[in-house]
Design a protein around this motif. Structure first.
Motif, PDB file in Angstrom:
ATOM      1  N   THR A   1       0.810  -1.219   0.000  1.00 48.23           N
ATOM      2  CA  THR A   1       0.000   0.000   0.000  1.00 48.23           C
ATOM      3  C   THR A   1       0.843   1.269   0.000  1.00 48.23           C
ATOM      4  O   THR A   1       0.372   2.338  -0.397  1.00 48.23           O
ATOM      5  CB  THR A   1      -0.935   0.008   1.214  1.00 48.23           C
ATOM      6  OG1 THR A   1      -0.170  -0.227   2.408  1.00 48.23           O
ATOM      7  CG2 THR A   1      -1.990  -1.086   1.089  1.00 48.23           C
TER       8      THR A   1
ATOM      9  N   PHE B   1      -7.467  -0.223  -6.726  1.00 44.22           N
ATOM     10  CA  PHE B   1      -6.180   0.232  -6.192  1.00 44.22           C
ATOM     11  C   PHE B   1      -5.179   0.442  -7.322  1.00 44.22           C
ATOM     12  O   PHE B   1      -4.455   1.447  -7.366  1.00 44.22           O
ATOM     13  CB  PHE B   1      -5.652  -0.787  -5.181  1.00 44.22           C
ATOM     14  CG  PHE B   1      -4.236  -0.546  -4.719  1.00 44.22           C
ATOM     15  CD1 PHE B   1      -3.954   0.388  -3.735  1.00 44.22           C
ATOM     16  CD2 PHE B   1      -3.171  -1.245  -5.286  1.00 44.22           C
ATOM     17  CE1 PHE B   1      -2.650   0.622  -3.307  1.00 44.22           C
ATOM     18  CE2 PHE B   1      -1.875  -1.023  -4.871  1.00 44.22           C
ATOM     19  CZ  PHE B   1      -1.612  -0.079  -3.886  1.00 44.22           C
TER      20      PHE B   1
ATOM     21  N   GLY C   1      -4.365   4.010  -9.057  1.00 46.20           N
ATOM     22  CA  GLY C   1      -2.945   4.312  -8.870  1.00 46.20           C
ATOM     23  C   GLY C   1      -2.242   4.564 -10.187  1.00 46.20           C
ATOM     24  O   GLY C   1      -1.413   5.483 -10.298  1.00 46.20           O
TER      25      GLY C   1
ATOM     26  N   ILE D   1      -7.644  -5.776  -0.917  1.00 43.80           N
ATOM     27  CA  ILE D   1      -7.360  -4.715  -1.881  1.00 43.80           C
ATOM     28  C   ILE D   1      -7.975  -5.081  -3.221  1.00 43.80           C
ATOM     29  O   ILE D   1      -7.646  -6.113  -3.809  1.00 43.80           O
ATOM     30  CB  ILE D   1      -5.844  -4.491  -2.029  1.00 43.80           C
ATOM     31  CG1 ILE D   1      -5.262  -4.033  -0.692  1.00 43.80           C
ATOM     32  CG2 ILE D   1      -5.545  -3.464  -3.118  1.00 43.80           C
ATOM     33  CD1 ILE D   1      -3.762  -3.860  -0.706  1.00 43.80           C
TER      34      ILE D   1
END
Length: 309
Positions: A234, A267, A271, A263
């Motif tokens: 993370t 994510f 990202g 997750i």
């Protein structure tokens, strides 16, 4: 009421009725589809049945499990040579051979490619079976390409890429012993060693070495969720994503992976949009059917991104 171990027995009898010719997961309790069996997985390693326990079983259930496995070996469906029970929740993940001669290594086959596995001597045996479709995708995409394999482990993606005709593969992993196994896996498949490079370094201290071999047509990112002192998913994944534009050629692809049930795919999608907006999300690869999950977002996430030409 049917006991969880009886449910597992029936599942294994059905699976072994036509035992796979290649290595496969037979039972994936960690997908949380069978109450009471969330801590158990069973893999068929072409003659060796590997039963992994990720938590200590309730009182009496371990004895019931061992009895069931020995009984299983007496059924006509059983065509194996050994049964290994691995206690993954204990230090050093010790293996307990319930049947057959103990052996520390075994070569298995997946999609026609060979991999050397460790049996009962390490936490992980050397091949993550849920990434079968990912390795197949890399093999299908690799022809003529320069490939960067980050967090290479035992180089399963590299083996698939060279088998698919990759021009060169660069494997990076700080665990040099894992890379040595990667070399063995390539030798096992008769691959041209000159097309494969190995960098036994920590990624965040080695960008210069990585760039030297680039630019790349295909980059694979398959990190652990947590690696003490070197990687926290993370916190650190974004540092990799923002480097992609300087490593990836025009029209190049990235296979970015996460295998933490907590997750979801957003994510990586969010990202990438933030750190490397030149790369666009293309698709999420399906997971093999032998890895069902009660939460569709809980299993392996293997996402493909492409840089616009």
């Amino acid at each position: 009421m049917t006991s969880p171990i009886h449910t597992l027995e029936q599942h294994l009898l059905t699976s072994l009725d036509a035992a796979p010719s290649e290595t496969r997961r037979l039972f994936h309790g960690r997908g949380r589809c069978w109450p009471g069996l969330e801590q158990i997985t069973v893999d068929w390693l072409q003659g060796v049945l590997l039963v992994a326990l990720f938590r200590e079983l309730p009182d009496g259930q371990l004895t019931e499990l061992e009895s069931m496995l020995r009984r299983l070996a007496e059924r006509p469906q059983w065509t194996g040579q050994a049964i290994l029970l691995q206690h993954r929740y204990l230090p050093d993940s010790p293996g307990q051979w319930l049947l057959g001669e103990p052996c520390q290594q075994r070569a298995v086959v997946e999609d026609g490619l060979s991999y050397l596995l460790d049996l009962g001597v390490r936490q992980n045996n050397g091949l993550f079976l849920d990434m079968r479709y990912g390795r197949r995708w890399v093999r299908e995409q690799a022809a003529g390409k320069r490939v960067l394999n980050l967090f290479a482990y035992t180089c399963g993606f590299s083996v698939a890429a060279i088998a698919g005709g990759a021009q060169q593969v660069v494997n990076l992993d700080m665990a040099k012993a894992a890379l040595s196994r990667g070399r063995e896996n390539h030798r096992l498949n008769g691959h041209d060693a000159s097309r494969v490079a190995y960098l036994g370094h920590e990624l965040f201290k080695s960008w210069g070495k990585v760039r030297k071999y680039g630019p790349y047509d295909l980059i694979i990112i398959d990190p652990p969720t947590f690696q003490r002192g070197s990687f926290v998913l993370t916190q650190d994944y974004a540092k990799i994503l923002r480097r992609l534009p300087e490593l990836l050629g025009e029209g190049g692809c990235v296979l970015a992976c996460v295998n933490d049930p907590a997750i979801g795919p957003e994510f990586l999608i969010e990202g990438m949009a933030e750190q490397a907006p030149e790369l666009r999300f293309v698709e999420r690869l399906e997971n093999p059917p032998e890895f069902p999950d009660a939460d569709p977002q809980g299993g392996l996430k293997a996402l493909v991104f492409r840089r616009q030409a």
